[in-house]
Structures are given as structure tokens and as C-alpha cells.
Scaffold this motif. Sequence first.
Motif, PDB file in Angstrom:
ATOM      1  N   GLU A 119       1.877 -21.360  -2.161  1.00  0.00           N
ATOM      2  CA  GLU A 119       1.560 -22.644  -1.524  1.00  0.00           C
ATOM      3  C   GLU A 119       0.584 -22.498  -0.355  1.00  0.00           C
ATOM      4  N   MET A 120       0.759 -21.477   0.463  1.00  0.00           N
ATOM      5  CA  MET A 120      -0.152 -21.293   1.605  1.00  0.00           C
ATOM      6  C   MET A 120      -1.575 -21.005   1.127  1.00  0.00           C
ATOM      7  N   LEU A 121      -1.701 -20.191   0.079  1.00  0.00           N
ATOM      8  CA  LEU A 121      -3.020 -19.895  -0.478  1.00  0.00           C
ATOM      9  C   LEU A 121      -3.620 -21.152  -1.104  1.00  0.00           C
ATOM     10  N   PHE A 140     -17.882 -37.686  11.398  1.00  0.00           N
ATOM     11  CA  PHE A 140     -17.714 -36.846  10.215  1.00  0.00           C
ATOM     12  C   PHE A 140     -17.265 -35.439  10.598  1.00  0.00           C
ATOM     13  N   VAL A 141     -17.947 -34.842  11.555  1.00  0.00           N
ATOM     14  CA  VAL A 141     -17.616 -33.477  11.964  1.00  0.00           C
ATOM     15  C   VAL A 141     -16.198 -33.414  12.529  1.00  0.00           C
ATOM     16  N   VAL A 142     -15.850 -34.338  13.404  1.00  0.00           N
ATOM     17  CA  VAL A 142     -14.491 -34.368  13.956  1.00  0.00           C
ATOM     18  C   VAL A 142     -13.477 -34.573  12.829  1.00  0.00           C
ATOM     19  N   GLY A 143     -13.788 -35.474  11.921  1.00  0.00           N
ATOM     20  CA  GLY A 143     -12.896 -35.722  10.788  1.00  0.00           C
ATOM     21  C   GLY A 143     -12.678 -34.497   9.923  1.00  0.00           C
ATOM     22  N   ARG A 144     -13.748 -33.758   9.660  1.00  0.00           N
ATOM     23  CA  ARG A 144     -13.617 -32.550   8.837  1.00  0.00           C
ATOM     24  C   ARG A 144     -12.838 -31.460   9.567  1.00  0.00           C
ATOM     25  N   PHE A 145     -13.032 -31.348  10.879  1.00  0.00           N
ATOM     26  CA  PHE A 145     -12.257 -30.368  11.648  1.00  0.00           C
ATOM     27  C   PHE A 145     -10.781 -30.767  11.643  1.00  0.00           C
ATOM     28  N   MET A 146     -10.493 -32.057  11.865  1.00  0.00           N
ATOM     29  CA  MET A 146      -9.105 -32.523  11.854  1.00  0.00           C
ATOM     30  C   MET A 146      -8.448 -32.220  10.511  1.00  0.00           C
ATOM     31  N   HIS A 147      -9.162 -32.501   9.445  1.00  0.00           N
ATOM     32  CA  HIS A 147      -8.632 -32.306   8.105  1.00  0.00           C
ATOM     33  C   HIS A 147      -8.484 -30.825   7.788  1.00  0.00           C
ATOM     34  N   GLY A 190      -2.090 -28.484   5.252  1.00  0.00           N
ATOM     35  CA  GLY A 190      -0.933 -27.689   4.886  1.00  0.00           C
ATOM     36  C   GLY A 190      -0.121 -27.157   6.054  1.00  0.00           C
ATOM     37  N   ARG A 191      -0.358 -27.669   7.248  1.00  0.00           N
ATOM     38  CA  ARG A 191       0.333 -27.142   8.427  1.00  0.00           C
ATOM     39  C   ARG A 191       1.442 -28.063   8.937  1.00  0.00           C
ATOM     40  N   PHE A 192       1.698 -29.149   8.258  1.00  0.00           N
ATOM     41  CA  PHE A 192       2.736 -30.092   8.665  1.00  0.00           C
ATOM     42  C   PHE A 192       3.713 -30.282   7.519  1.00  0.00           C
TER      43      PHE A 192
END
Length: 129
Positions: free
Chosen positions: A39-41, A82-89, A94-96
Motif C-alpha cells: 500500500e505504501m508503494l 496549481f503549484v500549491v495544490g500539487r504540493f498539497m496533494h 496516502g498519509r492520512f
Amino acid sequence: MTITLISASLLGLLLIHLSVRVSKNRQRAKVSIGDGGDEMLANAIRAHGNLTEFAPFFLILLGLLEFREANPVLLLVLAAAFVVGRFMHGLTFGRFEGANPFRFWGTILSWLSILAASIIGLLDGYNLL
């Protein structure tokens, strides 16, 4: 084309980070092709893949709009979103457990940026701006 250059550079840094994360997870899981059911991969692969699916198209739109001398403030807002959105995503994929608000809002910012850039491109292309 300064806005496009800076945006592409920031996204390039994110791409390298996500690529390293895939490689580390491949080593940990001892999987060279696919995700091996890990799952992590799988999450690392999708975070990387999602960036590579969305970023090129947005950067093409942004570069064309910047080349056509669209409003630089508007382009800067679109690029930042866009850049902030891509960093957030990408950084929170998979971290929550359960719903991930960063992934959700990162996706919304990315989609809205592409939508707005596409509409502006159509309007500019038809000389309606």
C-alpha cells in the motif's frame, strides 16, 4: 516566460522528491515493477503519477498564455494555486487515515487552475479578451 519557468522549476523539485519516495518504497518492499500489493508503494507511485499526469498540461497552458502576454497577475495566481495544490496533494498522498483534506483541496486547486487557464486560453485564442 518567468512565471512558467519558476512554476516548472518548483514542480520539478516536487517530481524529484516524489521519485525518490517511490525508489525508497521500492527498496523497502523489494519490488521492482508494479506495487507488489504494498500500500505504501502504491501510494507513492500514484502521488508521482498524478503529478506527471497533470503538471505537463498545466505548464503548456501557462506557457502559451504567458507567451501571448495574458495578464501576469492572473497567471501568477493560477500558477501559485496549481503549484500549491500539487504540493498539497503530492506530499500528503496516502498519509492520512480516512479523508485527506490536503489531497482534496490540492486536487480542487489543481483542477480549478487548469479550468481557468483553459477558459482564458479559449477566450484569448478567439480574441475575446
